[in-house]
Design an enzyme around this catalytic site. Structure first.
Site, PDB file in Angstrom:
ATOM      1  N   ASP A 262      50.957  46.282  53.546  1.00  0.00           N
ATOM      2  CA  ASP A 262      52.029  47.128  53.032  1.00  0.00           C
ATOM      3  C   ASP A 262      51.640  48.599  52.919  1.00  0.00           C
ATOM      4  OD1 ASP A 262      53.916  45.012  52.660  1.00  0.00           O
ATOM      5  OD2 ASP A 262      52.658  44.330  51.011  1.00  0.00           O
TER       6      ASP A 262
ATOM      7  N   ARG B 201      46.395  43.299  59.692  1.00  0.00           N
ATOM      8  CA  ARG B 201      47.795  43.718  59.902  1.00  0.00           C
ATOM      9  C   ARG B 201      47.924  45.218  59.609  1.00  0.00           C
ATOM     10  NH1 ARG B 201      50.672  39.713  55.842  1.00  0.00           N
ATOM     11  NH2 ARG B 201      49.044  40.645  54.560  1.00  0.00           N
TER      12      ARG B 201
ATOM     13  N   HIS C 259      44.238  42.124  47.522  1.00  0.00           N
ATOM     14  CA  HIS C 259      44.826  40.908  48.074  1.00  0.00           C
ATOM     15  C   HIS C 259      44.242  39.695  47.361  1.00  0.00           C
ATOM     16  CE1 HIS C 259      46.319  37.972  50.980  1.00  0.00           C
ATOM     17  NE2 HIS C 259      47.193  38.905  51.290  1.00  0.00           N
TER      18      HIS C 259
ATOM     19  N   SER D 254      56.125  34.119  49.163  1.00  0.00           N
ATOM     20  CA  SER D 254      57.338  33.879  49.962  1.00  0.00           C
ATOM     21  C   SER D 254      57.245  32.572  50.747  1.00  0.00           C
ATOM     22  CB  SER D 254      57.622  35.053  50.899  1.00  0.00           C
ATOM     23  OG  SER D 254      56.486  35.367  51.662  1.00  0.00           O
TER      24      SER D 254
ATOM     25  N   HIS E 259      54.220  41.547  45.859  1.00  0.00           N
ATOM     26  CA  HIS E 259      54.249  40.898  47.178  1.00  0.00           C
ATOM     27  C   HIS E 259      54.949  41.855  48.165  1.00  0.00           C
ATOM     28  CE1 HIS E 259      54.079  37.789  50.098  1.00  0.00           C
ATOM     29  NE2 HIS E 259      55.143  37.079  49.771  1.00  0.00           N
TER      30      HIS E 259
HETATM   31  N1  HAX Z   1      45.430  48.428  41.951  1.00  0.00           N
HETATM   32  C1  HAX Z   1      45.001  48.297  40.680  1.00  0.00           C
HETATM   33  N2  HAX Z   1      44.540  47.163  40.161  1.00  0.00           N
HETATM   34  C2  HAX Z   1      44.458  46.117  40.988  1.00  0.00           C
HETATM   35  C3  HAX Z   1      44.829  46.179  42.344  1.00  0.00           C
HETATM   36  C4  HAX Z   1      45.355  47.408  42.810  1.00  0.00           C
HETATM   37  N3  HAX Z   1      45.785  47.553  44.062  1.00  0.00           N
HETATM   38  N4  HAX Z   1      44.613  44.979  42.907  1.00  0.00           N
HETATM   39  C5  HAX Z   1      44.141  44.168  41.939  1.00  0.00           C
HETATM   40  N5  HAX Z   1      44.053  44.861  40.774  1.00  0.00           N
HETATM   41  C6  HAX Z   1      43.677  44.359  39.464  1.00  0.00           C
HETATM   42  C7  HAX Z   1      44.633  43.236  39.070  1.00  0.00           C
HETATM   43  O1  HAX Z   1      45.845  43.776  38.538  1.00  0.00           O
HETATM   44  C8  HAX Z   1      43.819  42.482  38.063  1.00  0.00           C
HETATM   45  O2  HAX Z   1      43.836  43.215  36.859  1.00  0.00           O
HETATM   46  P1  HAX Z   1      43.739  42.454  35.422  1.00  0.00           P
HETATM   47  O3  HAX Z   1      42.391  41.812  35.396  1.00  0.00           O
HETATM   48  O4  HAX Z   1      43.910  43.562  34.450  1.00  0.00           O
HETATM   49  O5  HAX Z   1      44.864  41.464  35.390  1.00  0.00           O
HETATM   50  C9  HAX Z   1      42.413  42.576  38.655  1.00  0.00           C
HETATM   51  O6  HAX Z   1      42.426  43.720  39.530  1.00  0.00           O
HETATM   52  C10 HAX Z   1      41.996  41.349  39.436  1.00  0.00           C
HETATM   53  O7  HAX Z   1      42.980  41.090  40.422  1.00  0.00           O
HETATM   54  P2  HAX Z   1      42.581  40.405  41.807  1.00  0.00           P
HETATM   55  O8  HAX Z   1      42.032  39.039  41.507  1.00  0.00           O
HETATM   56  O9  HAX Z   1      41.757  41.316  42.619  1.00  0.00           O
HETATM   57  O10 HAX Z   1      43.994  40.323  42.544  1.00  0.00           O
HETATM   58  P3  HAX Z   1      45.100  39.175  42.428  1.00  0.00           P
HETATM   59  O11 HAX Z   1      44.738  38.100  43.371  1.00  0.00           O
HETATM   60  O12 HAX Z   1      45.366  38.800  41.014  1.00  0.00           O
HETATM   61  O13 HAX Z   1      46.392  39.961  42.940  1.00  0.00           O
HETATM   62  C11 HAX Z   1      47.555  41.452  44.347  1.00  0.00           C
HETATM   63  C12 HAX Z   1      46.546  40.319  44.280  1.00  0.00           C
HETATM   64  C13 HAX Z   1      47.908  41.708  45.793  1.00  0.00           C
HETATM   65  C14 HAX Z   1      48.827  41.051  43.583  1.00  0.00           C
HETATM   66  C15 HAX Z   1      46.918  42.717  43.711  1.00  0.00           C
HETATM   67  O14 HAX Z   1      45.810  43.137  44.487  1.00  0.00           O
HETATM   68  C16 HAX Z   1      47.904  43.880  43.579  1.00  0.00           C
HETATM   69  O15 HAX Z   1      48.612  43.954  42.575  1.00  0.00           O
HETATM   70  N6  HAX Z   1      47.954  44.816  44.583  1.00  0.00           N
HETATM   71  C17 HAX Z   1      48.905  45.892  44.589  1.00  0.00           C
HETATM   72  C18 HAX Z   1      50.282  45.401  45.031  1.00  0.00           C
HETATM   73  C19 HAX Z   1      50.280  45.054  46.499  1.00  0.00           C
HETATM   74  O16 HAX Z   1      49.849  45.819  47.356  1.00  0.00           O
HETATM   75  N7  HAX Z   1      50.822  43.869  46.800  1.00  0.00           N
HETATM   76  C20 HAX Z   1      50.952  43.407  48.216  1.00  0.00           C
HETATM   77  C21 HAX Z   1      49.872  42.425  48.600  1.00  0.00           C
HETATM   78  C22 HAX Z   1      49.993  41.931  50.042  1.00  0.00           C
HETATM   79  C23 HAX Z   1      51.234  41.148  50.181  1.00  0.00           C
HETATM   80  O17 HAX Z   1      51.432  40.077  49.628  1.00  0.00           O
HETATM   81  N8  HAX Z   1      52.173  41.697  50.872  1.00  0.00           N
HETATM   82  O18 HAX Z   1      53.390  41.167  50.904  1.00  0.00           O
END
Ligand code: HAX
Length: 435
Positions: A372, A326, A317, A240, A270
């Site tokens: 979140d 947070r 994250h 964002s 996000h």
């Molecule tokens: N559940 C399951 N798998 C997860 C995970 C979770 N909560 N978090 C990461 N992973 C997985 C990823 O999908 C990725 O899988 P692949 O190798 O198969 O692609 C792997 O673990 C490595 O990911 P990462 O490097 O740890 O995480 P990223 O930096 O790529 O992504 C995210 C960060 C926040 C998008 C990710 O942790 C996620 O999808 N979390 C769940 C959604 C969420 O809570 N989003 C909000 C985040 C905070 C925010 O921005 N708020 O607005």
């Protein structure tokens, strides 16, 4: 001129030589190197943005202008009779880097009050959308519809020096921030409360007025203050904040950039994760016939979700490598105000069982909860059970940080953003892969 704008003007003048010197005398000094995994992997960890509004340490979490969340909440002037600070004072901190005095807070509050009127056409635009449109669509569209009010556009087309670009940007930012709580509350009352709109009460502070317009009793005003502060900024690489900055870097006005920012926030990876968390929890509770699952039962739900190829919303994250402060600040609020809430208990069990499971699965780099995971619980407790609305609240808060950033982007003359892309064949060549 308001106290804030005058003070900001002095700050900007004294800051500019620092940026100029870095650029002119040290422009060739290397900050880091970029690997193929970063090029393919969403630029994770590539240091290529500058912001002084906040900094995110992977282990410590966010600092707003150098202050941790507990320090921020402790040091800022409080609304009388309240534990939480004025959002107005927090914005002063984001913008100037200084803890405001009572006069400064009053000045910002007056500025917002002067500018809070929302033209009727904005509400008409929301009403023309299908009522089942997502509230983030309504929010983004309403913000975009205000673009015709832009002072920046008027002054830019009349001819504006580069050194002064920040001034009408500041005016647009203040105008928009002053209106956002009312637009957000309108969307809520229009969509979920039979269009029974509550008029603003400008005798209240921003958080108090928002709770009033939402029609939710105390201590929801405290929730609003806490929520807007916690969600405001998370340095500038998140989707964002980066979207807001990127769009503004083309000198598009802030109505375009904040509307686009809302679009980025609306993704489930996000900001929409706060909605997803509640949806997921409700799904589990339905399967359990309304009862809170035991730890063993909860483990099974977490594994089932992972095994079906989905993420556990509210965990993980891109930068953080510990429990999000947070999350912690909201957990502290829950422990104080709603320790027996069933959904809070549910989230607490989730906090116990999920990190070890994510560690065992071995994919997520950060198994800990993020902001979140906890935010929807508080909203639900105070009667805001329409969870598809939650990200709008996030959007109001995030606008404070992103707009502070955009004003400074303009003040320091950051150029149009334009990273370089290369082809897969070029990457293979860099890697030394023989064809
Ligand atoms: N559940 C399951 N798998 C997860 C995970 C979770 N909560 N978090 C990461 N992973 C997985 C990823 O999908 C990725 O899988 P692949 O190798 O198969 O692609 C792997 O673990 C490595 O990911 P990462 O490097 O740890 O995480 P990223 O930096 O790529 O992504 C995210 C960060 C926040 C998008 C990710 O942790 C996620 O999808 N979390 C769940 C959604 C969420 O809570 N989003 C909000 C985040 C905070 C925010 O921005 N708020 O607005």
């Amino acid at each position: 001129m308001s106290l804030l704008k005058k003070h900001l003007s002095e700050k900007i003048e004294s800051w500019r030589p620092r940026t100029r010197k870095l650029l002119k005398e040290y422009g060739d000094v290397k900050v880091g190197e970029v690997s193929i995994s970063q090029v393919i992997g969403g630029a994770r960890g590539v240091k290529c943005l500058t912001t002084d509004i906040s900094y995110l340490d992977p282990f410590e979490g966010i600092r707003f202008r150098g202050y941790t969340i507990p320090e921020t909440l402790e040091k800022l002037p409080k609304v009388p009779g309240s534990e939480m600070p004025y959002v107005e004072g927090f914005f002063y901190l984001l913008l100037t880097g200084e803890i405001p005095g009572n006069e400064d807070v009053k000045d910002v509050a007056e500025e917002f009050n002067k500018r809070q009127h929302v033209p009727k056409y904005v509400f008409d635009v929301i009403r023309t959308l299908p009522k089942d449109s997502h509230p983030m669509v309504m929010f983004s569209t309403a913000i975009l519809s205000l673009e015709r009010e832009s002072e920046f556009v008027k002054e830019y087309s009349a001819g504006l020096s580069k050194m002064d670009l920040w001034k009408p940007t500041y005016e647009d930012a203040m105008n928009l921030l002053a209106k956002l709580p009312q637009i957000a509350a309108f969307i809520y009352r229009y969509k979920y409360k039979d269009d029974e709109i509550i008029k603003p009460d400008t005798s209240l502070d921003l958080g108090g007025n928002f709770a009033h317009m939402m029609g939710i009793d105390k201590p929801y005003d405290e929730v609003a203050r806490l929520y807007f502060i916690l969600h405001s900024d998370h340095e500038s690489g998140n989707v964002s904040a980066h979207t807001g900055h990127l769009v503004a870097s083309a000198l598009s006005d802030v109505y375009y950039s904040i509307s686009a920012m809302i679009g980025g926030l609306a993704g489930p990876l996000h900001g929409l994760a706060n909605e997803e968390v509640l949806r997921w929890i409700q799904g589990v509770m339905e399967k359990m016939g309304g009862k809170i699952p035991t730890e063993e039962e909860m483990k099974k739900f977490v594994w089932d979700t992972l095994n079906s190829g989905q993420v556990i919303p509210g965990f993980g994250h891109a930068v953080l490598r510990k429990t999000d402060p947070r999350y912690q600040a909201q957990r502290d609020f829950c422990l104080k105000h709603l320790p027996d809430d069933p959904i809070f208990k549910f989230v607490d069990v989730l906090y116990k069982v999920t990190p070890p499971i994510l560690q065992e699965q071995g994919k997520a780099k950060n198994p800990w909860p993020n902001v979140d995971a906890q935010s929807g619980v508080i909203q639900w407790h105070y009667g805001l059970t329409e969870y598809d609305y939650y990200t709008v609240l996030f959007g109001v808060g995030r606008a404070f940080g992103v707009l502070a950033n955009i004003i400074w982007d303009r003040a320091l003359g950051y150029p149009i953003e334009r990273p370089k892309s290369i082809t897969t064949a070029m990457l293979e060549e860099v890697a030394g892969i023989k064809k």
